[in-house]
Design a protein around this motif. Sequence first.
Motif, short mmCIF file in Angstrom:
data_model
loop_
_atom_site.label_atom_id
_atom_site.label_comp_id
_atom_site.label_asym_id
_atom_site.label_seq_id
_atom_site.Cartn_x
_atom_site.Cartn_y
_atom_site.Cartn_z
N GLY A 147 0.79 -1.22 0.00
CA GLY A 147 0.00 0.00 0.00
C GLY A 147 0.82 1.27 0.00
O GLY A 147 0.25 2.37 -0.05
N LEU A 148 2.15 1.16 0.10
CA LEU A 148 3.02 2.34 0.10
C LEU A 148 3.74 2.47 -1.24
O LEU A 148 3.99 1.47 -1.93
N ASN A 149 4.07 3.69 -1.61
CA ASN A 149 4.81 3.95 -2.84
C ASN A 149 6.30 3.71 -2.63
O ASN A 149 6.91 4.27 -1.71
N TYR A 150 6.90 2.89 -3.49
CA TYR A 150 8.35 2.68 -3.45
C TYR A 150 8.79 2.22 -4.83
O TYR A 150 7.98 1.75 -5.65
N ASN A 151 10.10 2.36 -5.09
CA ASN A 151 10.64 1.84 -6.35
C ASN A 151 11.59 0.69 -6.07
O ASN A 151 11.70 0.23 -4.92
N ASP A 152 12.28 0.22 -7.08
CA ASP A 152 13.07 -1.01 -6.94
C ASP A 152 14.50 -0.78 -6.48
O ASP A 152 15.27 -1.74 -6.35
N LYS A 153 14.88 0.47 -6.22
CA LYS A 153 16.23 0.71 -5.70
C LYS A 153 16.28 0.30 -4.23
O LYS A 153 15.43 0.68 -3.43
N LEU A 154 17.32 -0.48 -3.86
CA LEU A 154 17.44 -0.98 -2.49
C LEU A 154 18.82 -0.63 -1.93
O LEU A 154 19.85 -0.99 -2.51
N TYR A 155 18.81 0.04 -0.80
CA TYR A 155 20.04 0.42 -0.11
C TYR A 155 20.01 -0.17 1.30
O TYR A 155 18.95 -0.47 1.85
N ILE A 156 21.21 -0.32 1.89
CA ILE A 156 21.31 -0.75 3.28
C ILE A 156 22.27 0.17 4.02
O ILE A 156 23.18 0.74 3.41
N ALA A 157 22.05 0.34 5.33
CA ALA A 157 22.92 1.20 6.13
C ALA A 157 22.99 0.67 7.54
O ALA A 157 22.02 0.11 8.06
N GLY A 158 24.15 0.86 8.18
CA GLY A 158 24.30 0.43 9.57
C GLY A 158 25.53 1.03 10.20
O GLY A 158 26.52 1.33 9.52
N ASP A 159 25.46 1.24 11.52
CA ASP A 159 26.61 1.74 12.26
C ASP A 159 27.12 0.64 13.19
O ASP A 159 26.33 -0.12 13.76
N SER A 160 28.43 0.53 13.33
CA SER A 160 29.05 -0.41 14.27
C SER A 160 28.59 -1.85 13.99
O SER A 160 28.84 -2.37 12.91
N ALA A 161 27.87 -2.48 14.93
CA ALA A 161 27.37 -3.83 14.67
C ALA A 161 26.39 -3.84 13.50
O ALA A 161 26.27 -4.84 12.79
N GLY A 162 25.68 -2.72 13.30
CA GLY A 162 24.83 -2.60 12.12
C GLY A 162 25.63 -2.64 10.84
O GLY A 162 25.17 -3.16 9.81
N GLY A 163 26.85 -2.08 10.89
CA GLY A 163 27.76 -2.19 9.75
C GLY A 163 28.21 -3.63 9.54
O GLY A 163 28.38 -4.08 8.40
N ALA A 164 28.42 -4.34 10.64
CA ALA A 164 28.75 -5.77 10.54
C ALA A 164 27.62 -6.53 9.85
O ALA A 164 27.85 -7.41 9.02
N ILE A 165 26.38 -6.18 10.19
CA ILE A 165 25.23 -6.84 9.58
C ILE A 165 25.17 -6.52 8.09
O ILE A 165 24.99 -7.42 7.26
N CYS A 166 25.33 -5.24 7.73
CA CYS A 166 25.34 -4.87 6.31
C CYS A 166 26.37 -5.67 5.53
O CYS A 166 26.06 -6.27 4.49
N THR A 167 27.60 -5.68 6.03
CA THR A 167 28.68 -6.33 5.29
C THR A 167 28.51 -7.85 5.26
O THR A 167 28.91 -8.51 4.31
#
Length: 313
Positions: A147-167
Amino acid sequence: MRGIISPKLEPFLLQVNKAIADAQEQGVAFSAELVRTGLNNLSGLLDIKPDIALVCDKALMLENREIPVRIYHPSPTEKLPVLLHFHGGGHMCGSVELYDPISRQLAQHSHCIVICVDYRLAPEHPYPAGIDDCQHLLTHYKEVLNGLNYNDKLYIAGDSAGGAICTTLVMNNQKSNTIKIDKQVLIYPSVDYTMSAASLEENGKGYLLEKSKISWYFEQYFKVDNLNHPLIKKASPLLGNFSSNMPETFVITGGCDPLRDEGLAYIRALKNVNVAVDHHHFADMPHAFMLLQSLVADECEKSYQLIGQFLKS
């Protein structure tokens, strides 16, 4: 080389270091409750909380449980890229609620739909439970955007352990035919669980995040007695396989961060396989400085501006 901290943070770090010394003198041991309370106490320094047009809580439904997420859509009438936001906290702390001001600023500056996830935390849910939750979001994020508007571009972001999760997600999905991560943003990322970087010795005491606490975090996360366990090396994104299939990346590092050299090594590894990398280094900033926004407002604003420029370019 040991970093030289910004004068803006000297009074704050004096208080923190006195509290650490007092706790050590009294024999206070690390505990999940203690470190979670400590991180949550920083919420008072996250004093910028921009209004976002649409903010809603949803959940990804599994057979026997759910994965809570919070969605931030800055312009509901537009089809915008999606940014999956993985919070930091040593795989033991942090939450959608604590990181709400950061998610809002990411949505505002990047003009993306941000989805922040409350993945499971150690020690109650050790590795790879949190990674599994984040992988499930990566695979099924469109389910919560109904029900929300979005396109097909997908990005990820995280700091510290969140960066570990991204990588980790990038490492694990390089050969996927169904998942395409277009860009990743890494803020003082943790990418080497073996703790072999020189900056851990240089900046591992006196700069908010201490080497002894990092080691303890990892032992709880992996449920191991020491970091020589084979699982540690296998789980470290820096020690995994790199390829040109990895997404364009933006990395923020701090000169007073014990994890500084891991971020720099990850940049080199990406460049070695011809992945485009942007990098900004704050020479006088410690780990987790983006949680200290009221003390280092200019550096935080600069970070959000650079992230926005990178994701919009």
